[in-house]
Design a protein around this motif. Structure first.
Motif, PDB file in Angstrom:
ATOM      1  N   TYR A   1      -9.667 -35.314   3.328  1.00 31.74           N
ATOM      2  CA  TYR A   1      -8.860 -36.737   2.645  1.00 31.74           C
ATOM      3  C   TYR A   1      -8.628 -37.595   3.061  1.00 31.74           C
ATOM      4  CZ  TYR A   1      -3.762 -37.261   1.809  1.00 31.74           C
ATOM      5  OH  TYR A   1      -2.500 -38.079   2.072  1.00 31.74           O
ATOM      6  N   ALA A   2      -9.037 -38.445   4.197  1.00 30.44           N
ATOM      7  CA  ALA A   2      -8.906 -39.157   4.121  1.00 30.44           C
ATOM      8  C   ALA A   2      -9.876 -40.571   4.084  1.00 30.44           C
ATOM      9  CB  ALA A   2      -9.196 -39.228   5.994  1.00 30.44           C
ATOM     10  N   ARG A   3     -11.241 -39.638   3.991  1.00 32.54           N
ATOM     11  CA  ARG A   3     -11.650 -40.874   2.657  1.00 32.54           C
ATOM     12  C   ARG A   3     -11.504 -40.565   1.629  1.00 32.54           C
ATOM     13  NH1 ARG A   3     -17.789 -38.830   5.652  1.00 32.54           N
ATOM     14  NH2 ARG A   3     -17.634 -39.322   7.556  1.00 32.54           N
ATOM     15  N   HIS A   4     -10.870 -39.938   0.905  1.00 28.06           N
ATOM     16  CA  HIS A   4     -10.263 -39.434  -0.502  1.00 28.06           C
ATOM     17  C   HIS A   4     -11.815 -39.182  -1.275  1.00 28.06           C
ATOM     18  CE1 HIS A   4      -7.272 -42.485  -0.244  1.00 28.06           C
ATOM     19  NE2 HIS A   4      -7.588 -43.165   0.569  1.00 28.06           N
TER      20      HIS A   4
END
Length: 190
Positions: A124-127
């Motif tokens: 999620y943090a890395r999209h």
């Protein structure tokens, strides 16, 4: 523009879309691995819905017929699940009216998550994926997936990908034996 220049540009465009044989083999291997992991994840989630009260509680919030999926684009492995009265059922294809869909942007991104190299929070943090549907429901699905990862991966891997490793109600060997029994039982019911 001369025909010679047009042909050269067309040749360059075609060359830009060529993929090396090693890259094709690597992608094929990652797709095959992802397919196997999604298979075990589907059975693991259904099993945990009967064996772990935390997953049971999450399933209880989902209404009958709730459908969700995890995919990585056209021609790549995907998992589609539907809540039924007896637990979760794996669907063979994407339903037209899917409630929640998590689509990874690439096979590589999905492989990192499914192989236990990166957790869902890290992805999620890395999209690395796109979510279509209600985010509250997605969090519920992700909590279930985190619990499944905690059961299916050894603690050494779980510590790296989960923020907090949840307490297991069954040991690793018992989990694997129960999972194998569940898979055999499901196959015999067909």
């Amino acid at each position: 523009m001369s025909q010679l220049i047009a042909n050269a540009r067309a040749g360059q465009e075609q060359a830009a879309y060529r993929v090396s044989a090693a890259k094709r083999r690597s992608l094929a291997g990652k797709k095959a691995f992802s397919s196997v992991i999604l298979y075990f994840l589907a059975h693991g989630l259904d099993l945990l819905g009967k064996k772990d009260e935390r997953v049971e509680e999450e399933f209880a919030v989902w209404e009958e017929g709730f459908t969700w999926g995890i995919g990585m684009g056209e021609g790549a492995p995907a998992l589609y699940m539907k809540k039924t009265g007896t637990g979760l059922a794996r669907l063979s294809e994407k339903p037209a009216d899917i409630d929640l869909m998590i689509t990874f942007k690439s096979v590589e991104s999905a492989f990192l998550v499914l192989s236990g190299q990166v957790g869902v929070a890290g992805a999620y943090a890395r999209h690395a994926f796109v979510l279509k549907g209600d985010i509250a429901r997605a969090m519920s699905v992700v909590r279930c997936m985190d619990l499944a990862e905690a059961y299916l991966f050894p603690r050494l891997i779980s510590k790296k990908i989960l923020k907090e490793v949840p307490e297991k109600r069954m040991g690793l060997v018992r989990t694997y034996l129960s999972l194998m029994g569940h898979i055999v039982w499901r196959r015999n019911r067909r």
